[in-house]
Design an enzyme around this catalytic site. Structure first.
Site, PDB file in Angstrom:
ATOM      1  N   LYS A 172       0.836  -1.199   0.000  1.00 31.35           N
ATOM      2  CA  LYS A 172       0.000   0.000   0.000  1.00 31.35           C
ATOM      3  C   LYS A 172       0.875   1.255   0.000  1.00 31.35           C
ATOM      4  O   LYS A 172       2.094   1.166   0.216  1.00 31.35           O
ATOM      5  CB  LYS A 172      -0.930  -0.063   1.220  1.00 31.35           C
ATOM      6  CG  LYS A 172      -1.940  -1.229   1.147  1.00 31.35           C
ATOM      7  CD  LYS A 172      -2.822  -1.275   2.392  1.00 31.35           C
ATOM      8  CE  LYS A 172      -3.832  -2.415   2.300  1.00 31.35           C
ATOM      9  NZ  LYS A 172      -4.697  -2.485   3.525  1.00 31.35           N
ATOM     10  N   TYR A 222     -12.320  -2.739  -3.320  1.00 27.74           N
ATOM     11  CA  TYR A 222     -12.873  -2.828  -1.967  1.00 27.74           C
ATOM     12  C   TYR A 222     -14.403  -2.750  -1.961  1.00 27.74           C
ATOM     13  O   TYR A 222     -14.996  -2.300  -0.979  1.00 27.74           O
ATOM     14  CB  TYR A 222     -12.288  -1.720  -1.087  1.00 27.74           C
ATOM     15  CG  TYR A 222     -10.879  -1.998  -0.600  1.00 27.74           C
ATOM     16  CD1 TYR A 222     -10.581  -3.149   0.142  1.00 27.74           C
ATOM     17  CD2 TYR A 222      -9.833  -1.098  -0.845  1.00 27.74           C
ATOM     18  CE1 TYR A 222      -9.292  -3.400   0.607  1.00 27.74           C
ATOM     19  CE2 TYR A 222      -8.539  -1.338  -0.374  1.00 27.74           C
ATOM     20  CZ  TYR A 222      -8.287  -2.489   0.360  1.00 27.74           C
ATOM     21  OH  TYR A 222      -7.014  -2.735   0.834  1.00 27.74           O
ATOM     22  N   ASN A 258      -1.783  -0.242   7.326  1.00 28.41           N
ATOM     23  CA  ASN A 258      -1.308  -1.611   7.585  1.00 28.41           C
ATOM     24  C   ASN A 258      -0.470  -2.200   6.443  1.00 28.41           C
ATOM     25  O   ASN A 258      -0.308  -3.405   6.328  1.00 28.41           O
ATOM     26  CB  ASN A 258      -2.450  -2.519   8.038  1.00 28.41           C
ATOM     27  CG  ASN A 258      -3.532  -2.712   6.991  1.00 28.41           C
ATOM     28  OD1 ASN A 258      -3.395  -2.248   5.865  1.00 28.41           O
ATOM     29  ND2 ASN A 258      -4.592  -3.395   7.359  1.00 28.41           N
ATOM     30  N   HIS A 305      -1.758  -5.554   1.356  1.00 24.47           N
ATOM     31  CA  HIS A 305      -3.019  -6.253   1.102  1.00 24.47           C
ATOM     32  C   HIS A 305      -2.725  -7.670   0.633  1.00 24.47           C
ATOM     33  O   HIS A 305      -1.756  -7.900  -0.075  1.00 24.47           O
ATOM     34  CB  HIS A 305      -3.816  -5.532  -0.008  1.00 24.47           C
ATOM     35  CG  HIS A 305      -4.933  -6.384  -0.556  1.00 24.47           C
ATOM     36  ND1 HIS A 305      -6.157  -6.457   0.058  1.00 24.47           N
ATOM     37  CD2 HIS A 305      -4.986  -7.231  -1.624  1.00 24.47           C
ATOM     38  CE1 HIS A 305      -6.921  -7.320  -0.626  1.00 24.47           C
ATOM     39  NE2 HIS A 305      -6.238  -7.798  -1.646  1.00 24.47           N
ATOM     40  N   GLU A 318      -8.947 -10.328  -8.226  1.00 29.12           N
ATOM     41  CA  GLU A 318      -8.117  -9.147  -7.997  1.00 29.12           C
ATOM     42  C   GLU A 318      -6.949  -9.073  -8.978  1.00 29.12           C
ATOM     43  O   GLU A 318      -6.605  -7.980  -9.447  1.00 29.12           O
ATOM     44  CB  GLU A 318      -7.635  -9.141  -6.537  1.00 29.12           C
ATOM     45  CG  GLU A 318      -8.804  -8.890  -5.570  1.00 29.12           C
ATOM     46  CD  GLU A 318      -8.468  -9.127  -4.095  1.00 29.12           C
ATOM     47  OE1 GLU A 318      -7.295  -9.398  -3.772  1.00 29.12           O
ATOM     48  OE2 GLU A 318      -9.404  -9.048  -3.279  1.00 29.12           O
TER      49      GLU A 318
END
Ligand code: DAT
Ligand code: MG
Length: 151
Positions: free
Chosen positions: A11, A51, A114, A117, A128
């Site tokens: 990310k 998402y 975080n 992913h 994805e």
């Protein structure tokens, strides 16, 4: 035992913090096969599609802002059991709950930052990868060390 594909993404915070090499290394060292890799500035509509199951959640707008706030590193990884194994290597969604030794447990402190992913099912892995990579961007190849990783 089924060969699976998973979508892993560093990310924007992971890219900004210089953690790209460290994160790629965790999956390389484990023995999975890298089949796709690119640095990419994610447009808002792609983040929303990725998402889409979280659309109704209160944190959704902040999540989209976060994921589109800078380049991400998109990866496709392949291997037997790679989906669940990658989730274990990544650790719990909340980095403070993530075990030491996991990526989030070692490298992050907040759910909203975080760093990485990972797909949550083989179906989502395929979905994805198809969403983030174009035809021809995923390479199917045989690592020379394959027989030293799986008998
Ligand atoms: P994961 O990334 O571990 O698969 P998820 O799919 O439930 O977790 O959520 C996707 C991302 O959304 C997650 O990495 C960070 C954000 N998120 C999830 N729950 C959140 C919460 N309660 N508050 C803020 N952000 C959250
Ligand atoms: Mg998820």
């Amino acid at each position: 035992e089924q060969v699976e594909q998973t979508y892993i993404m560093v990310k924007p915070d992971g890219v900004q913090r210089g953690l790209v090499g460290e994160i790629i290394s965790r999956f390389e060292k484990k023995g999975f096969k890298l089949t796709g890799l690119k640095l990419f500035q994610c447009p808002k509509d792609l983040a929303e599609e990725h998402y889409k199951d979280l659309t109704s959640r209160p944190f959704f707008p902040k999540l989209i802002t976060y994921i589109t706030s800078g380049p991400v590193v998109c990866m496709a990884w392949e291997g037997v059991g790679v989906v669940a194994s990658a989730r274990k290597l990544i650790g719990s969604t909340d980095p403070l709950q993530a075990e030491p030794g996991t990526i989030r447990g070692d490298l992050a402190v907040q759910t909203g930052r975080n760093v990485v992913h990972g797909s949550d099912s083989p179906e989502n892995g395929k979905r994805e990868i198809a969403l983030w990579f174009k035809e021809g961007e995923v390479c199917h190849w045989t690592p020379a060390l394959a027989l030293w990783i799986s008998e």
